[in-house]
Enzyme design. Structure first.
Site, PDB file in Angstrom:
ATOM      1  CD  GLU A  92      -1.261  -0.222   3.684  1.00  0.00           C
ATOM      2  OE1 GLU A  92      -1.207   0.607   4.613  1.00  0.00           O
ATOM      3  OE2 GLU A  92      -2.097  -1.141   3.639  1.00  0.00           O
ATOM      4  CB  CYS A 105       3.457   7.313   3.013  1.00  0.00           C
ATOM      5  SG  CYS A 105       4.237   6.301   4.287  1.00  0.00           S
ATOM      6  CB  CYS A 112       7.021  -4.653   8.435  1.00  0.00           C
ATOM      7  SG  CYS A 112       8.321  -3.749   9.315  1.00  0.00           S
ATOM      8  CB  CYS A 116       6.721  -1.891  15.748  1.00  0.00           C
ATOM      9  SG  CYS A 116       8.372  -1.391  15.209  1.00  0.00           S
ATOM     10  CB  CYS A 119       3.285  -1.234  13.650  1.00  0.00           C
ATOM     11  SG  CYS A 119       3.296  -0.741  11.916  1.00  0.00           S
ATOM     12  CB  SER A 217      10.344   4.722  13.856  1.00  0.00           C
ATOM     13  OG  SER A 217       9.807   5.131  12.622  1.00  0.00           O
ATOM     14  CB  CYS A 338       1.854   2.122   8.426  1.00  0.00           C
ATOM     15  SG  CYS A 338       3.065   1.475   7.283  1.00  0.00           S
TER      16      CYS A 338
END
Length: 353
Positions: A92, A105, A112, A116, A119, A217, A338
């Site tokens: 995305e 973005c 990923c 995290c 997230c 981050s 995200c």
């Protein structure tokens, strides 16, 4: 043999390859103009290129873009798209509209690996890294969507799904393609790459020699909190991270943006604000702290900080002479977090067309 996607070529790589084919170096400028300035992706329509070279291009190369399979538009104009790559992988991208321009973005990986805890990107694990031409494809697909408005992407944030420094070479190839004046010409200072905190990647980035921005981050003022919400901190504790930031600053001479998502009752106290200020001052870091209201994810237990707690945290950093902003919120009425749209779609939820 698979055709090579020209969206993955830096200007210099394209020039060198065409010269090796017996063409002049000017061919690269012609192709970059057709592709990025005129947005023509059919070799037969590139009329100032010889028929013989067009035939060679058609035989060995392609200009394939990812398919837009879901599009969401927020009431504030934010546009989120889910793209499908040639192998079926889905990523995305988001367009955010500011007074100063249109910022995309960009995702750097399919899923990923950082995990995290707050997230949505980590709900689905990483399948693979994105190739440079696929990241360029994200940008070009968005440009085609907004072309009817007479606008285009002016700023790039590589802070979508994935860890950019885990896919370093492809990310830097993408950045150099977007930055090249012969094509898109997006200024280096309008491009930001965001990392969860890979020290060697940060140091290497500081030696690239172009004025692109770095965002970290951080999301916590100490290892105790960071270890709970960001597993990467266990491999690379705060002291290693700070050492890398100082190395970056010494070599790049650039201010660093510290991204800090505020999670209610986790990292949003006045004590946390003071601890963050201490780190910045004690290490003589030149930073902008960007406080981010949390986009809640139903699969996660975290809640956004109360408005008064955000204000108190902001005010305390100001009192400590820290430059700080609160990020403007975008797309709060769509799958804004995200990785949220991708996870929702793949796991069988209904996404709005």
């Amino acid at each position: 043999m698979a055709k090579k996607n020209l969206f993955g070529y830096t200007f210099e790589a394209m020039r060198d390859e065409f010269v090796a084919m017996g063409e002049t170096s000017y061919r690269a400028k012609q192709l970059y103009t057709w592709i990025y300035k005129k947005r023509v992706f059919d070799f037969d329509q590139m009329t100032d290129i010889s028929k013989s070279f067009r035939a060679a291009l058609k035989e060995g190369y392609c200009l394939t873009l990812p398919k837009v399979i879901v599009k969401q538009i927020s009431g504030d104009g934010t546009t989120k798209i889910l793209l499908e790559m040639e192998d079926g992988a889905k990523v995305e991208s988001v367009l955010m509209r500011y007074s100063f321009g249109n910022a995309i973005c960009v995702s750097s990986e399919v899923g990923c690996p950082m995990g995290c805890d707050f997230c949505a990107s980590g709900i689905l694990k990483r399948d693979r890294k994105l190739e440079a031409h696929e990241m360029v494809g994200e940008l070009m697909a968005m440009n085609l969507l907004i072309a009817e408005e007479g606008v285009s992407v002016t700023h790039i944030d590589v802070m979508g799904t994935g860890e950019p420094f885990d896919n370093y070479e492809n990310v830097m190839t993408f950045v150099r393609i977007a930055n090249n004046d012969n094509g898109l010409g997006i200024g280096a200072r309008k491009i930001t790459v965001s990392t969860c905190g890979l020290p060697e990647g940060i140091k290497r980035y500081g030696r690239e020699g172009i004025q692109i921005n770095l965002a970290l981050s951080l999301h916590a003022p100490n290892d105790e909190i960071r270890n709970k919400i960001m597993p990467i901190s266990k491999a690379y504790p705060m002291d290693q991270l700070i050492e890398a930031l100082r190395d970056y600053q010494q070599n790049a001479n650039r201010r660093i943006t510290l991204e800090y998502i505020l999670l209610s009752g986790v990292n949003d106290s006045i004590a946390d604000a003071n601890a963050l200020a201490d780190i910045i001052h004690d290490n003589d870091l030149s930073v902008l702290v960007n406080l981010i209201p949390y986009n809640e994810v139903k699969e996660k237990p975290y809640k956004r900080s109360k408005r008064e707690d955000v204000s108190a945290f902001f005010d305390q950093l100001k009192k400590r002479a820290i430059e700080v902003t609160v990020r403007k919120e975008f797309g709060h009425d769509i799958d804004a977090a995200c990785g949220q749209l991708r996870a929702k779609t793949i796991l069988g939820g209904k996404a709005d067309e």
